[in-house]
Design an enzyme around this catalytic site. Structure first.
Site, PDB file in Angstrom:
ATOM      1  N   SER A 182     -36.598  47.106  -8.905  1.00 26.22           N
ATOM      2  CA  SER A 182     -36.297  45.699  -9.153  1.00 26.22           C
ATOM      3  C   SER A 182     -37.172  45.145 -10.271  1.00 26.22           C
ATOM      4  CB  SER A 182     -36.546  44.887  -7.875  1.00 26.22           C
ATOM      5  OG  SER A 182     -36.555  43.496  -8.132  1.00 26.22           O
ATOM      6  N   GLU A 191     -38.528  42.468 -10.111  1.00 25.83           N
ATOM      7  CA  GLU A 191     -39.644  41.795  -9.440  1.00 25.83           C
ATOM      8  C   GLU A 191     -40.904  42.657  -9.444  1.00 25.83           C
ATOM      9  OE1 GLU A 191     -39.969  38.735  -8.110  1.00 25.83           O
ATOM     10  OE2 GLU A 191     -37.936  38.103  -8.617  1.00 25.83           O
ATOM     11  N   TYR A 215     -42.175  41.599  -1.514  1.00 20.66           N
ATOM     12  CA  TYR A 215     -40.989  42.368  -1.911  1.00 20.66           C
ATOM     13  C   TYR A 215     -41.276  43.177  -3.174  1.00 20.66           C
ATOM     14  CZ  TYR A 215     -36.428  43.319  -3.972  1.00 20.66           C
ATOM     15  OH  TYR A 215     -35.348  43.942  -4.558  1.00 20.66           O
TER      16      TYR A 215
END
Length: 320
Positions: free
Chosen positions: A127, A129, A151
């Protein structure tokens, strides 16, 4: 006939990937929670139309034996590990379950494949992120990670686990570092679907306002149906390698809101309210991917434009 196992098959990406693999002649297996099989009406909605074409197996990412048994039974040629606790805001509220599901689940999958299906190609869903507080713009495969949420941290851990199994055991394991990808199948808890569904409700007289957090956060948004093709292409390469999958363009949440309201002839400033409750404890200000490697080595390039993606999602929510 190739066999593929998809974790997270009931999600946005899993459903599009299942469709793609079926079109390509694969035998498709999906890993689901047992509760999904017991309550298919509510939990299998995105793949209801595929019910007779895919084989579902109950298992839990928190249970090594259950994953081991499914992989031993299926003997997949390719495994796409998409399942995760993927809602960033929730990861701040329950860090422990996010770490347990995301990190242990990835480790259990890799270990099981190594033990009973060592020739299986493994895809890990990374991801954007992972980059978090970015060290450069745009970000590429060599950019330093600086995650700003539980996450993001779990995705960094999964990325390194995948690379370690590739380097230590010679597994055909690779990661796709996917930037934000949306569609009409996006979950309602995500900001993009929250925006488009609320725009539809306001248009229909069922809502009067939309409350959001940081309107100035910038993201690289693409179309999920195109991004699952990149996943497949990553596993078709002779040598496993990690790839950034992105459009190479960035837009703010405000841009998304403006495009959604403008599509129905409304001025977002009359309906949108900012609320501190929707701000993250540690903000990620800008994410912009450099897809050059994917463009050149995979022959993959995002095709759907930002404005068209927003309109597609609004139209789908208006039709519900």
């Amino acid at each position: 006939m190739k066999k593929a196992l998809i974790t997270g098959i009931t999600g946005q990406d899993g459903s599009y990937l299942a469709e793609l693999l079926l079109e390509k002649g694969y035998e498709v297996h999906g890993l689901v929670r047992r509760v999904a099989i017991e309550d298919p009406e509510h939990r299998l909605g995105r793949i209801r139309h595929l019910a007779k074409q895919v084989q579902l197996h109950p298992a839990s990412l928190e249970s090594y034996p259950s994953l081991f048994n499914v992989i031993r039974k299926v003997q997949p040629d390719e495994c796409y590990h998409l399942a995760a606790q993927s809602f960033v805001s929730y990861s701040f509220e329950d860090e422990f379950s996010t770490f347990n599901i995301n990190i242990n689940g990835t480790h259990f999958m890799l270990s099981s494949i190594k033990q009973v299906a060592p020739e299986c190609r493994f895809y890990f869903a990374g991801s954007s992120e992972m980059f978090g507080k970015v060290h450069e713009v745009p970000q590429n495969e060599d950019t330093q990670f600086h995650p700003r949420s539980a996450y993001g941290i779990t995705k960094v851990a999964g990325f390194h686990l995948t690379r370690n199994y590739r380097e230590a055991y010679g597994m055909k394991a690779a990661s796709g570092i996917l930037y934000n990808h949306e569609s009409p199948r996006r979950g309602y808890e995500f900001v993009t679907r929250k925006i488009t569904s609320t725009v539809a409700k306001i248009t229909q007289g069922k809502a009067t306002e939309l409350r959001l957090g940081n309107l100035d956060a910038k993201r690289d948004w693409g179309y999920a149906k195109e991004y699952v093709e990149a996943m497949w292409l990553i596993l078709q390469q002779e040598e496993p390698r990690d790839y950034v999958i992105a459009t190479g363009e960035t837009h703010s949440v405000r841009d998304f809101v403006d495009a959604a309201f403008s599509h129905v002839g409304l001025d977002y400033r009359e309906y949108v309210k900012t609320d501190d409750i929707f701000y993250r404890p540690a903000e990620v200000d800008i994410l912009l991917g450099d897809p050059a490697r994917a463009n050149s080595e995979l022959g993959w390039k995002a095709a759907t434009r930002f404005e068209d993606l927003v309109r597609m999602m609004v139209d789908a929510d208006l039709a519900v």
